[in-house]
Design an enzyme around this catalytic site. Sequence first.
Site, PDB file in Angstrom:
ATOM      1  N   SER A  68       0.824  -1.027  -0.012  1.00  0.00           N
ATOM      2  CA  SER A  68      -0.192   0.116  -0.025  1.00  0.00           C
ATOM      3  C   SER A  68       0.736   1.247   0.127  1.00  0.00           C
ATOM      4  O   SER A  68       2.088   1.046   0.376  1.00  0.00           O
ATOM      5  CB  SER A  68      -0.841   0.159   1.255  1.00  0.00           C
ATOM      6  OG  SER A  68      -1.729   1.294   1.248  1.00  0.00           O
ATOM      7  N   TYR A  73      -1.454  -0.666  10.604  1.00  0.00           N
ATOM      8  CA  TYR A  73      -1.459  -1.164   9.124  1.00  0.00           C
ATOM      9  C   TYR A  73      -0.132  -0.751   8.112  1.00  0.00           C
ATOM     10  O   TYR A  73       0.463  -1.471   7.613  1.00  0.00           O
ATOM     11  CB  TYR A  73      -2.943  -0.692   8.387  1.00  0.00           C
ATOM     12  CG  TYR A  73      -2.757  -1.255   6.981  1.00  0.00           C
ATOM     13  CD1 TYR A  73      -3.277  -2.330   6.836  1.00  0.00           C
ATOM     14  CD2 TYR A  73      -2.921  -0.277   5.872  1.00  0.00           C
ATOM     15  CE1 TYR A  73      -3.335  -2.942   5.454  1.00  0.00           C
ATOM     16  CE2 TYR A  73      -2.990  -0.791   4.538  1.00  0.00           C
ATOM     17  CZ  TYR A  73      -3.366  -2.256   4.280  1.00  0.00           C
ATOM     18  OH  TYR A  73      -3.752  -2.485   3.449  1.00  0.00           O
TER      19      TYR A  73
END
Length: 317
Positions: A170, A182
């Site tokens: 990501s 995350y």
Amino acid sequence: MWVAAPLLLLFLLLLRRLWRRGAVRLEPAGRAVLITGCDSGFGHLLALRLHRLGFTVFAGCLSPAGEGARRLQREADCTGTGRLRVLRLDVTRARDVLAAKELVLSHLPERGFWGLVNNAGISTFGETGWLSMEKYEKFADVNLLGSIRTTLAFLPLLRKYKGRIVFMSSIIAYFSLGNGIYSMTKAAIEKFCDALRLEMKKFGVQVCIIQPGNYARSTKIQPPVSAEEIWNELSEEEKAVYNKEYVQERANFFNSILNEGSANGNEVVDAMVDALTSPAPKARYMVAKLKEKALVFVCALFPTIVMDSVLSYALSK
């Protein structure tokens, strides 16, 4: 000399792009691909796409009885080709991974095992002190160790057939806006991939990283956050530092970001397919809006204080 070097690099990149466009794509027939996290989102879309392209697909699902797995099974039943198999695969369980490997080995098509797509992942929202140690361990186990666990299991097959490994990262690997847990796991998986990519070159195995921007509306990885639930889970020490109004503001901010996400998950799937089929796949595929790419550019090239100022300004809006 300093002017010539960038021009030469630009020329070489242009030649590479032209060659990629003209090169012959891989023939999917007779090649197997295992995908993790196929219950929904990118993994689900990719399993359907690769099956329709002609690959033999092993679609790993956390919940084989769930709607996503049932939809994949209906696809398999309708075509009747036997090229799409849905299996239970919890990447945090070594026995699930080994069972998946045994299933793949017992149903290998004639051209063998071509690709492993480490797509399974989870996300959540919360400032560092709001999250328990158990939650950090869970995220590391799913997002980081889960990908490593499946990679180590299938590495002998990938070396044998000179296949591809695709990892879901990501742009959040570069910066964080309320989901540092995350970001942490994605930054770690990027470094794992960097080492693996160099080590696998001598075996003809290519390693690719997919870096989506905000596609929250096209996946189920991050549902809207509830300020009330966050507040109720905070320790007494954290409640003494923060108040409900602050938690509500942060939740509203994060939910607004989620609402801005793209609903077209096929843009990311296109990159995943290219990574598996291109004769010269990219090491990294960044699939993001211009402003998201600009943030990554600032983060990579400017001093940390500049990026901190940009993100602090965004958080204060």
